[in-house]
Design a protein around this motif. Sequence first.
Motif, PDB file in Angstrom:
ATOM      1  N   HIS A 220       1.131  -1.358   0.053  1.00 34.86           N
ATOM      2  CA  HIS A 220       0.075   0.313  -0.123  1.00 34.86           C
ATOM      3  C   HIS A 220       0.558   1.385   0.367  1.00 34.86           C
ATOM      4  O   HIS A 220       0.153   2.831  -0.479  1.00 34.86           O
ATOM      5  N   ASN A 221       2.100   0.781   0.698  1.00 30.47           N
ATOM      6  CA  ASN A 221       2.581   2.100   0.598  1.00 30.47           C
ATOM      7  C   ASN A 221       3.869   2.551  -0.487  1.00 30.47           C
ATOM      8  O   ASN A 221       4.225   3.614  -0.875  1.00 30.47           O
ATOM      9  N   VAL A 222       3.820   1.508  -1.227  1.00 27.40           N
ATOM     10  CA  VAL A 222       4.958   1.424  -3.137  1.00 27.40           C
ATOM     11  C   VAL A 222       3.712   1.781  -3.787  1.00 27.40           C
ATOM     12  O   VAL A 222       3.871   2.487  -5.587  1.00 27.40           O
ATOM     13  N   LYS A 223       2.852   0.174  -4.007  1.00 29.42           N
ATOM     14  CA  LYS A 223       2.184  -0.089  -5.485  1.00 29.42           C
ATOM     15  C   LYS A 223       0.761   0.874  -5.489  1.00 29.42           C
ATOM     16  O   LYS A 223      -0.072   1.705  -6.205  1.00 29.42           O
ATOM     17  N   SER A 224       0.041   0.583  -4.487  1.00 31.01           N
ATOM     18  CA  SER A 224      -0.974   0.340  -4.460  1.00 31.01           C
ATOM     19  C   SER A 224      -0.999   2.584  -4.059  1.00 31.01           C
ATOM     20  O   SER A 224      -2.388   3.063  -4.585  1.00 31.01           O
ATOM     21  N   GLY A 225      -0.662   2.715  -3.251  1.00 31.00           N
ATOM     22  CA  GLY A 225      -1.084   4.347  -2.689  1.00 31.00           C
ATOM     23  C   GLY A 225      -1.433   4.302  -2.350  1.00 31.00           C
ATOM     24  O   GLY A 225      -2.752   6.312  -1.617  1.00 31.00           O
ATOM     25  N   VAL A 226      -2.630   2.928  -1.935  1.00 33.81           N
ATOM     26  CA  VAL A 226      -3.865   3.053   0.072  1.00 33.81           C
ATOM     27  C   VAL A 226      -3.039   3.730   0.928  1.00 33.81           C
ATOM     28  O   VAL A 226      -3.907   5.159   1.880  1.00 33.81           O
ATOM     29  N   ALA A 227      -1.725   3.407   0.767  1.00 29.87           N
ATOM     30  CA  ALA A 227      -1.396   4.259   2.700  1.00 29.87           C
ATOM     31  C   ALA A 227      -0.127   5.171   1.810  1.00 29.87           C
ATOM     32  O   ALA A 227       0.302   5.413   1.038  1.00 29.87           O
ATOM     33  N   HIS A 228       0.003   6.645   3.047  1.00 27.91           N
ATOM     34  CA  HIS A 228       0.838   7.643   2.960  1.00 27.91           C
ATOM     35  C   HIS A 228       2.391   7.390   3.754  1.00 27.91           C
ATOM     36  O   HIS A 228       3.060   7.874   3.503  1.00 27.91           O
ATOM     37  N   PHE A 229       2.258   6.432   5.111  1.00 26.78           N
ATOM     38  CA  PHE A 229       2.892   6.175   5.691  1.00 26.78           C
ATOM     39  C   PHE A 229       3.257   5.007   6.181  1.00 26.78           C
ATOM     40  O   PHE A 229       2.593   4.251   6.197  1.00 26.78           O
ATOM     41  N   VAL A 230       4.642   4.775   6.278  1.00 24.89           N
ATOM     42  CA  VAL A 230       5.280   3.110   6.820  1.00 24.89           C
ATOM     43  C   VAL A 230       6.170   3.573   8.301  1.00 24.89           C
ATOM     44  O   VAL A 230       7.008   3.904   7.706  1.00 24.89           O
ATOM     45  N   TYR A 231       5.909   2.721   9.156  1.00 27.10           N
ATOM     46  CA  TYR A 231       6.820   2.233  10.029  1.00 27.10           C
ATOM     47  C   TYR A 231       7.028   1.109  10.526  1.00 27.10           C
ATOM     48  O   TYR A 231       6.243   0.251  10.731  1.00 27.10           O
ATOM     49  N   ASN A 232       8.721   1.238  11.981  1.00 25.25           N
ATOM     50  CA  ASN A 232       8.842   0.109  11.754  1.00 25.25           C
ATOM     51  C   ASN A 232       8.007  -0.421  13.636  1.00 25.25           C
ATOM     52  O   ASN A 232       7.951  -1.475  13.292  1.00 25.25           O
ATOM     53  N   SER A 233       7.513   0.215  14.231  1.00 29.03           N
ATOM     54  CA  SER A 233       6.920  -0.558  15.178  1.00 29.03           C
ATOM     55  C   SER A 233       5.784   0.852  15.530  1.00 29.03           C
ATOM     56  O   SER A 233       5.497   1.433  14.876  1.00 29.03           O
ATOM     57  N   ASP A 234       4.641   0.100  16.794  1.00 26.41           N
ATOM     58  CA  ASP A 234       3.856   0.637  16.794  1.00 26.41           C
ATOM     59  C   ASP A 234       4.281   2.217  17.430  1.00 26.41           C
ATOM     60  O   ASP A 234       3.653   3.152  17.012  1.00 26.41           O
ATOM     61  N   ALA A 235       5.321   1.870  18.739  1.00 32.73           N
ATOM     62  CA  ALA A 235       5.731   3.691  19.048  1.00 32.73           C
ATOM     63  C   ALA A 235       5.877   4.610  17.977  1.00 32.73           C
ATOM     64  O   ALA A 235       6.028   5.625  18.187  1.00 32.73           O
ATOM     65  N   GLU A 236       6.714   3.719  16.726  1.00 33.09           N
ATOM     66  CA  GLU A 236       7.483   4.898  15.383  1.00 33.09           C
ATOM     67  C   GLU A 236       6.012   5.596  15.608  1.00 33.09           C
ATOM     68  O   GLU A 236       6.643   6.446  14.568  1.00 33.09           O
ATOM     69  N   CYS A 237       4.437   4.963  14.422  1.00 35.35           N
ATOM     70  CA  CYS A 237       4.133   5.144  13.947  1.00 35.35           C
ATOM     71  C   CYS A 237       2.835   5.960  14.948  1.00 35.35           C
ATOM     72  O   CYS A 237       2.858   6.920  14.342  1.00 35.35           O
ATOM     73  N   ILE A 238       2.822   6.321  15.917  1.00 28.36           N
ATOM     74  CA  ILE A 238       3.005   7.235  16.748  1.00 28.36           C
ATOM     75  C   ILE A 238       3.319   8.348  17.072  1.00 28.36           C
ATOM     76  O   ILE A 238       2.757   9.490  17.148  1.00 28.36           O
ATOM     77  N   GLU A 239       4.883   8.184  16.808  1.00 28.05           N
ATOM     78  CA  GLU A 239       4.788   9.719  16.599  1.00 28.05           C
ATOM     79  C   GLU A 239       5.328   9.983  15.255  1.00 28.05           C
ATOM     80  O   GLU A 239       5.019  10.691  15.653  1.00 28.05           O
TER      81      GLU A 239
END
Length: 519
Positions: A220-239
């Motif tokens: 979804h981050n590379v092909k479909s464009g559905v998602a805008h951001f990718v993170y390695n962990s829940d904590a990073e994602c929340i940050e």
Amino acid sequence: MPTNEELITELEAREAKIKQMGGPEQIKKQHAQNKLTARERIDLLFDPDTFVETGMHVKHHCHYFGLDKVDIPADGVVTGYGKVNGRTVCCYAQDFTSRGGSLGEMHAWKIAKTMDLAAKMRVPLIGMLDTGGARIQEGISALDGYGQIFHRNTLYSGIVPQITLSMGPCAGGAVYSPALTDWILMVKGSSYMYVTGPDVVKAVTSEEVTHEQLGGTMVHNVKSGVAHFVYNSDAECIEGCKQLLSYLPQSVYDKPDSTYKKPTDPADRTCPELDTIVPENPRKAYDMKQVIKAIVDDGEFFEPHKHYALNMIVCFARFNGHAVGIIANQPSYMAGVLDINASDKAARFIRFCDAFNIPLLTLVDVPGYMPGTYQEFGGVIRHGAKVLSAYSEATVPKITVCTHKAYGGSEVSMCSRSIGADVYMAWPTAELAVMGAEGAAAIIFRREITKAADPEAKRQEVAELYRQTFNNPYVAAAGGYIDKIIRARDTRREVIATLESLLNKKEERPWKKHGNIPL
Ligand code: HXC
């Protein structure tokens, strides 16, 4: 009659039980998958002791398949509001440890109430998704619940920013609420999103795919464009979510420039390195991110869709403390050509910024549209039109800086004067023309080239003639299509001066129900 003390003890006991969520076994399973629980995620998101939980004691009403004998703490979703970096946001976090975070009638009702509250409070809505989808025992009530959420996602779009943190499974109808929100952040390894799962894919197409291959983060981050951001962990994602929020107003009603941050980077700082960044050889490329880095406050920018449609850059940054949305062609990837995905990426970003009163800066270096059957069959006409529509519709301050090429239809698309740039600036290296000199000369001087004793020398001569005539900023400036030709080194200073003058800009549009953007 119980005493007051006994009543408080009962409340505390009930709260403690609910906070145990699905119990230690399920929590252990959640942690083993590198996932935090809903309550741990909420603790990380909110400023300490600011989260107010609502609907903690809500229970489901389902009597089917033995569910009436099952207690689902908080009905599998933690909801409420609190402060994130001092600003209020509403949030719901699905609790996978309680019946897989599955969504039934009351679970959906809690989410819908939180959405209504966000709209009434005029604050952003954050959804943390980790769910097995519609609670199968609840049947149509669960489906209705999804409908209630989708309806509100749509009603509140453009009223308050809506952000989805996809932090686990997100399958079936569950994916459409994220798709209706403004931003989707995913976590590598644990989050996946698809409409139909691997079992159905296998049954229908015989194709064997894993969850990750079908709807994982990089899909979804590379092909479909559905998602805008990718993170390695829940904590990073929340940050990452907090970082995103720092650029966003609380709602459409927030005062303009509400995310202003006192700058430390001087407004009159020059960027001498930009004077030579455009290579003299037109076949050589440069990295537009270096231009962005040089001109924005402290070289900091925050980039959605970093892995998708790399020929187009969109990002948030600040100029002298004012948050701005930047749209820029990337000449170092596919020469910065406009295609289907780049158009979708840019148009959606422009519309988000316009909806929430974030000024736009467009950096132009575009050779044209991507040719070929793949693009035409895919509807590059329809997708490309979105960019024209988005810029034309946008009433926020719009500044354009052309660094190099602006050829043909793509010149118009990239926030030209004709579709609404308030101020259009160009570097001396800019070329605003129907096409590049070689191509143009080959067409209009075809006979002369063919007849010449030395066709190659003639071709170069006429190309140079065309270049001198059109492939510079002066013809465009003479026609008033460019407002100012600036030294590249002064771009930061010029953008800040113009932006600050435009901050109180008002531009009205005639009343209508809504336009019909080419979707
Ligand atoms: C009820 C569910 C559930 C669901 C999970 N659970 N999904 N209960 N309804 N949709 C329960 C499980 O029974 C289990 O309960 C607990 O949650 C944890 O699930 P596991 O399967 O043990 O977890 P895991 O192995 O990590 O697998 C996760 C999963 C899987 C891949 C998501 O649970 C799964 O396939 N769930 C069903 C997905 C699905 O088909 N959903 C319906 C989609 S249709 P116990 O008691 O054993 O702990 C849909 C339509 C909406 O959403 C349309 C709206 C327009």
